[in-house]
Scaffold this active site. Structure first.
Site, PDB file in Angstrom:
ATOM      1  CE  LYS A  49      86.000 104.941  62.292  1.00 43.52           C
ATOM      2  NZ  LYS A  49      86.144 106.074  63.293  1.00 43.52           N
ATOM      3  CG  ASP A  96      86.589 110.580  63.203  1.00 46.24           C
ATOM      4  OD1 ASP A  96      87.469 109.747  63.483  1.00 46.24           O
ATOM      5  OD2 ASP A  96      85.845 111.088  64.061  1.00 46.24           O
TER       6      ASP A  96
HETATM    7  N1  LIG Z   1      85.722 101.931  66.501  1.00 41.75           N
HETATM    8  C1  LIG Z   1      85.398 103.038  67.128  1.00 41.75           C
HETATM    9  O1  LIG Z   1      84.338 103.155  67.740  1.00 41.75           O
HETATM   10  C2  LIG Z   1      86.364 104.174  67.127  1.00 41.75           C
HETATM   11  C3  LIG Z   1      86.161 105.252  67.996  1.00 41.75           C
HETATM   12  C4  LIG Z   1      87.107 106.263  68.021  1.00 41.75           C
HETATM   13  C5  LIG Z   1      88.220 106.201  67.191  1.00 41.75           C
HETATM   14  N2  LIG Z   1      88.359 105.144  66.339  1.00 41.75           N
HETATM   15  C6  LIG Z   1      89.529 105.073  65.440  1.00 41.75           C
HETATM   16  O2  LIG Z   1      90.664 104.727  66.218  1.00 41.75           O
HETATM   17  C7  LIG Z   1      91.809 105.454  65.759  1.00 41.75           C
HETATM   18  C8  LIG Z   1      92.387 106.223  66.933  1.00 41.75           C
HETATM   19  O3  LIG Z   1      91.412 107.149  67.400  1.00 41.75           O
HETATM   20  P1  LIG Z   1      91.436 107.711  68.917  1.00 41.75           P
HETATM   21  O4  LIG Z   1      90.191 108.485  69.078  1.00 41.75           O
HETATM   22  O5  LIG Z   1      91.754 106.626  69.868  1.00 41.75           O
HETATM   23  O6  LIG Z   1      92.671 108.722  68.806  1.00 41.75           O
HETATM   24  P2  LIG Z   1      93.583 109.268  70.003  1.00 41.75           P
HETATM   25  O7  LIG Z   1      92.802 109.315  71.276  1.00 41.75           O
HETATM   26  O8  LIG Z   1      94.195 110.515  69.499  1.00 41.75           O
HETATM   27  O9  LIG Z   1      94.705 108.138  70.180  1.00 41.75           O
HETATM   28  C9  LIG Z   1      95.499 107.742  69.128  1.00 41.75           C
HETATM   29  C10 LIG Z   1      96.782 107.108  69.633  1.00 41.75           C
HETATM   30  O10 LIG Z   1      97.717 107.178  68.575  1.00 41.75           O
HETATM   31  C11 LIG Z   1      98.770 108.108  68.962  1.00 41.75           C
HETATM   32  N3  LIG Z   1      99.144 108.961  67.845  1.00 41.75           N
HETATM   33  C12 LIG Z   1      98.572 110.094  67.429  1.00 41.75           C
HETATM   34  N4  LIG Z   1      99.217 110.578  66.360  1.00 41.75           N
HETATM   35  C13 LIG Z   1     100.230 109.728  66.139  1.00 41.75           C
HETATM   36  C14 LIG Z   1     101.282 109.699  65.193  1.00 41.75           C
HETATM   37  N5  LIG Z   1     101.405 110.636  64.265  1.00 41.75           N
HETATM   38  N6  LIG Z   1     102.141 108.675  65.253  1.00 41.75           N
HETATM   39  C15 LIG Z   1     102.035 107.728  66.184  1.00 41.75           C
HETATM   40  N7  LIG Z   1     101.069 107.703  67.116  1.00 41.75           N
HETATM   41  C16 LIG Z   1     100.183 108.700  67.080  1.00 41.75           C
HETATM   42  C17 LIG Z   1      98.248 108.887  70.120  1.00 41.75           C
HETATM   43  O11 LIG Z   1      99.335 109.379  70.877  1.00 41.75           O
HETATM   44  P3  LIG Z   1      99.211 110.695  71.803  1.00 41.75           P
HETATM   45  O12 LIG Z   1      98.346 110.278  72.968  1.00 41.75           O
HETATM   46  O13 LIG Z   1     100.609 110.991  72.148  1.00 41.75           O
HETATM   47  O14 LIG Z   1      98.546 111.753  70.957  1.00 41.75           O
HETATM   48  C18 LIG Z   1      97.436 107.809  70.812  1.00 41.75           C
HETATM   49  O15 LIG Z   1      98.288 106.881  71.460  1.00 41.75           O
HETATM   50  C19 LIG Z   1      91.322 106.336  64.600  1.00 41.75           C
HETATM   51  O16 LIG Z   1      91.636 105.727  63.372  1.00 41.75           O
HETATM   52  C20 LIG Z   1      89.820 106.406  64.799  1.00 41.75           C
HETATM   53  O17 LIG Z   1      89.067 106.536  63.598  1.00 41.75           O
HETATM   54  C21 LIG Z   1      87.469 104.132  66.305  1.00 41.75           C
END
Ligand SMILES: NC(=O)c1ccc[n+]([C@@H]2O[C@H](COP(=O)([O-])OP(=O)(O)OC[C@H]3O[C@@H](n4cnc5c(N)ncnc54)[C@H](OP(=O)(O)O)[C@@H]3O)[C@@H](O)[C@H]2O)c1
Length: 320
Positions: A96, A177
């Site tokens: 999500k 988010d």
């Molecule tokens: N279900 C849940 O409880 C939950 C909790 C948190 C997040 N989420 C969702 O999960 C997703 C990721 O969140 P996150 O907190 O894990 O984010 P994050 O820590 O920033 O990690 C995202 C990943 O995607 C990469 N990334 C960032 N921008 C990118 C781009 N433009 N192109 C390609 N890769 C990219 C990041 O690379 P880098 O490390 O190089 O930046 C990292 O590998 C979001 O959609 C968020 O809403 C869900």
């Protein structure tokens, strides 16, 4: 297909928690990972025992050794990443917010349906035992007729326009988010909205830093859903009825305790099962769907995802 061999796109915060929880899923293994930063992908692969680290999304999908892919990149990438997997014929569990808007969501869904490939939004809360127990209690009228649901989800996030939380290209803003969780509770427990009003505060780059949706549901009950990056809030969901109150304690959308209070003020606490982070339930469900040859989840079907995305669009249209 006994063991589900998973690939992951993205190696950030949520990918790590999800990968840890794979240990609680029977017959599932981490096969491959890709992230835009090769060093981070390699470190992730090593930490979680992936069999291979891919150099690109296409490389991840090309080997023919995946039964499903978990898309854990920021929301702005979900459309592109999910479509790449679906077009390669590989089932998808997509984080999500599912997409940036309902148009993207519909394209993803149509692709899955046309190609007959499984797709599900990773709305993990829908599969948690604590949520299921709360939903069951409400359906059994443990609080009588519903009057209201009040849910808040807020944490203090410093303004950093380059971070995915704030970046409009990546779907930044509180609504996509975290706001979708209070709204999911309101709609899943009380049904569709008859009317709603939105109040919001804009960040310097225009995205929503705080958003509050107050509405009336078709059955007549009211809801108040708050999401904010400006402050830490109670992160609880309180459902009031004619016979009492049910509270999903902090953090309401995770494996959390429930408190049922009757109209005499007597409370009973229902303690949550704490196993892993709680992502294993959605993952196990996807495995079971795949083993039964299903193309979507009977519990969180694509129609529910699309309705939620359309509602999020309607809220943004009301943000003037
Ligand atoms: N279900 C849940 O409880 C939950 C909790 C948190 C997040 N989420 C969702 O999960 C997703 C990721 O969140 P996150 O907190 O894990 O984010 P994050 O820590 O920033 O990690 C995202 C990943 O995607 C990469 N990334 C960032 N921008 C990118 C781009 N433009 N192109 C390609 N890769 C990219 C990041 O690379 P880098 O490390 O190089 O930046 C990292 O590998 C979001 O959609 C968020 O809403 C869900």
């Amino acid at each position: 297909m006994k063991t589900i061999r998973w690939g992951i796109l993205g190696a950030g915060h949520i990918a790590g928690k999800w990968a840890l929880d794979l240990a609680h899923v029977e017959d599932a293994t981490l096969q491959a990972v890709w992230a835009r930063n090769p060093a981070k992908a390699a470190e992730f692969g090593k930490s979680f025992g992936a069999n291979r680290v891919a150099n690109s999304v296409q490389d991840l999908l090309a080997e023919g050794d995946l039964d499903a892919v978990y898309v854990a990149t920021p929301h702005g990438r979900h459309h592109e990443d999910a479509l790449a997997c679906l077009e390669a014929g590989i089932p998808v569990l997509c984080e999500k917010a599912f997409a940036l808007d309902s148009r993207q969501a519909l394209e993803m869904i149509e692709c899955a349906r046309t190609r007959k490939v499984f797709l599900m939004e990773a709305l993990w809360t829908r599969f948690l035992p604590s949520f299921l127990e709360g939903k069951r209690l409400l359906e059994e009228k443990a609080v009588g007729q519903y009057l209201s649901i009040t849910t808040d989800f807020g944490f203090a996030a410093p303004y950093a326009p380059q971070s995915r939380l704030w970046d409009p290209q990546m779907g930044g803003g509180a609504l996509l988010d975290i706001g979708l969780y209070p709204l999911f509770f309101a709609r899943e427990l009380f049904g569709p909205f008859a009317e709603f009003k939105v109040e919001w505060i804009r960040a310097p780059n225009g995205v929503d830093r705080r958003i509050q949706v107050r509405g009336r549901h078709l059955g007549g009950a009211r809801s108040d859903s708050l999401a904010t990056f400006d402050e830490n809030t109670s992160c609880r969901s309180v459902i009031e009825g004619t016979l009492g109150t049910l509270t999903f304690e902090r953090m309401f959308h995770t494996q959390t305790d429930l408190v049922l209070t009757n109209s005499q003020g007597v409370s009973k606490r229902i303690e949550a099962i704490h196993q892993g982070h709680g992502y294993q339930y959605e993952t196990a469900h996807v495995g079971n769907c795949l083993r039964h040859g299903l193309l979507e989840s009977p519990i969180w079907p694509l129609s529910s995802t699309l309705e939620q995305m359309e509602f999020l669009d309607a809220i943004r249209q009301a943000m003037t």
